[in-house]
Motif scaffolding. Structure first.
Motif, PDB file in Angstrom:
ATOM      1  N   LEU A  17       0.808  -1.219   0.000  1.00  0.00           N
ATOM      2  CA  LEU A  17       0.000   0.000   0.000  1.00  0.00           C
ATOM      3  C   LEU A  17       0.844   1.274   0.000  1.00  0.00           C
ATOM      4  N   THR A  18       2.088   1.202   0.438  1.00  0.00           N
ATOM      5  CA  THR A  18       2.936   2.395   0.443  1.00  0.00           C
ATOM      6  C   THR A  18       3.880   2.388  -0.764  1.00  0.00           C
ATOM      7  N   LEU A  21       2.196   1.569  -4.217  1.00  0.00           N
ATOM      8  CA  LEU A  21       1.314   2.557  -4.833  1.00  0.00           C
ATOM      9  C   LEU A  21       1.928   3.952  -4.932  1.00  0.00           C
ATOM     10  N   ALA A  22       3.052   4.198  -4.287  1.00  0.00           N
ATOM     11  CA  ALA A  22       3.652   5.540  -4.289  1.00  0.00           C
ATOM     12  C   ALA A  22       4.169   5.900  -5.678  1.00  0.00           C
ATOM     13  N   PRO A  23       4.169   7.122  -6.083  1.00  0.00           N
ATOM     14  CA  PRO A  23       3.445   8.259  -5.521  1.00  0.00           C
ATOM     15  C   PRO A  23       1.960   8.116  -5.831  1.00  0.00           C
ATOM     16  N   PHE A  24       1.140   8.604  -4.954  1.00  0.00           N
ATOM     17  CA  PHE A  24      -0.296   8.398  -5.065  1.00  0.00           C
ATOM     18  C   PHE A  24      -0.965   9.310  -6.091  1.00  0.00           C
ATOM     19  N   PHE A  25      -0.403  10.494  -6.309  1.00  0.00           N
ATOM     20  CA  PHE A  25      -1.004  11.452  -7.245  1.00  0.00           C
ATOM     21  C   PHE A  25       0.009  11.823  -8.303  1.00  0.00           C
ATOM     22  N   GLU A  27      -1.297   9.523 -10.379  1.00  0.00           N
ATOM     23  CA  GLU A  27      -1.726   8.131 -10.397  1.00  0.00           C
ATOM     24  C   GLU A  27      -0.603   7.278  -9.823  1.00  0.00           C
ATOM     25  N   PRO A  28      -0.939   6.132  -9.260  1.00  0.00           N
ATOM     26  CA  PRO A  28       0.117   5.267  -8.720  1.00  0.00           C
ATOM     27  C   PRO A  28       1.114   4.865  -9.808  1.00  0.00           C
ATOM     28  N   HIS A  29       2.380   4.824  -9.430  1.00  0.00           N
ATOM     29  CA  HIS A  29       3.450   4.485 -10.374  1.00  0.00           C
ATOM     30  C   HIS A  29       3.231   3.116 -11.004  1.00  0.00           C
ATOM     31  N   HIS A  54       8.215  -1.131  -7.720  1.00  0.00           N
ATOM     32  CA  HIS A  54       6.857  -0.902  -7.255  1.00  0.00           C
ATOM     33  C   HIS A  54       5.990  -2.167  -7.347  1.00  0.00           C
TER      34      HIS A  54
END
Length: 73
Positions: A17-18, A21-25, A27-29, A54
């Motif tokens: 989840l970290t 999915l980072a970076p969240f905005f 869109e997830p990488h 990722h």
């Protein structure tokens, strides 16, 4: 299999989840890299490395869940 069994499930969920999915905005990488892979645009080494970094937590989490289901069932 011993390595997979030794990984705590809560740590794999947190990593997925970290880091997964980072970076969240915006869109997830991982979404961006999977889209590039599907379109055949994943050619740069940095993009391939990003996909591996990722995607690794997700692969480990899915493998752990599959292993738990097989051992339990």
């Amino acid at each position: 299999m011993q390595f997979l069994d030794s990984l705590p499930l809560n740590i794999l969920i947190l990593a997925s989840l970290t880091l997964g999915l980072a970076p969240f905005f915006p869109e997830p990488h991982i979404v961006e890299k999977l889209r590039m892979l599907a379109q055949g645009q994943l050619t740069k080494p940095i993009d391939i490395g990003d996909l591996l970094m990722h995607g690794a937590p997700w692969v480990l989490l899915l493998a752990k869940l599959a292993r738990m289901a097989l051992v339990k069932g």
